[in-house]
Motif scaffolding. Structure first.
Motif, PDB file in Angstrom:
ATOM      1  N   SER A   1      45.483  31.200  33.559  1.00 18.82           N
ATOM      2  CA  SER A   1      44.147  30.851  33.090  1.00 18.82           C
ATOM      3  C   SER A   1      43.132  31.858  33.616  1.00 18.82           C
ATOM      4  N   ILE A   2      41.929  31.791  33.055  1.00 19.00           N
ATOM      5  CA  ILE A   2      40.802  32.536  33.592  1.00 19.00           C
ATOM      6  C   ILE A   2      39.796  31.520  34.112  1.00 19.00           C
ATOM      7  N   CYS A   3      38.963  31.953  35.056  1.00 17.03           N
ATOM      8  CA  CYS A   3      37.923  31.059  35.562  1.00 17.03           C
ATOM      9  C   CYS A   3      36.627  31.829  35.725  1.00 17.03           C
ATOM     10  N   PHE A   4      35.540  31.099  35.651  1.00 14.80           N
ATOM     11  CA  PHE A   4      34.205  31.644  35.875  1.00 14.80           C
ATOM     12  C   PHE A   4      33.307  30.477  36.210  1.00 14.80           C
ATOM     13  N   GLY A   5      32.116  30.777  36.637  1.00 14.90           N
ATOM     14  CA  GLY A   5      31.182  29.708  36.957  1.00 14.90           C
ATOM     15  C   GLY A   5      30.031  30.196  37.800  1.00 14.90           C
TER      16      GLY A   5
END
Length: 123
Positions: free
Chosen positions: A53-57
């Protein structure tokens, strides 16, 4: 020992815009979108069929502000990938044929670059 890549962080300027791009634009699964506090939000998105998965925030501090990633993923058919991206309104180039693969390139709104590679078996 196996090493399995599970999560790749992306730096983004606007979290809502990125959720819209990856979730609605690309049609990828938005697995998590949690706001813990006004300063901490975590979003995890997974491409169809991917174990990674990819994540950001906000407040994650995984990537330096203003940085970008280059991520390459494998697809079964570059022409089909190109058609799907164009059908979804994603700005992308045509198929780039190379001796080691067929590639389709696109960027997210923050300049994170993606290469979709169809593997080529030498004949």
């Amino acid at each position: 020992m196996d090493y399995k890549i599970e999560l790749i962080p992306l730096a983004v300027q606007d979290v809502d815009r990125s959720v819209e791009f990856y979730g609605n634009g690309l049609g990828w699964s938005v697995d998590h979108d949690r706001t813990v506090t006004p300063e901490l939000r975590f979003v995890q998105v997974t491409p169809p069929g991917s174990a990674c998965s990819i994540c950001f925030g906000l407040g994650l501090e995984m990537m330096p502000q203003g940085s970008s990633q280059y991520i390459q993923v494998v697809v079964a058919d570059a022409d089909a990938a190109l058609a799907e991206l164009r059908d979804r309104g994603i700005d992308c180039q045509g198929v780039d044929d190379q001796p080691w693969g067929r590639f389709v390139y696109f960027e997210d709104p923050d300049g994170n670059r993606w290469a979709l590679q169809q593997l080529v078996i030498p004949g």
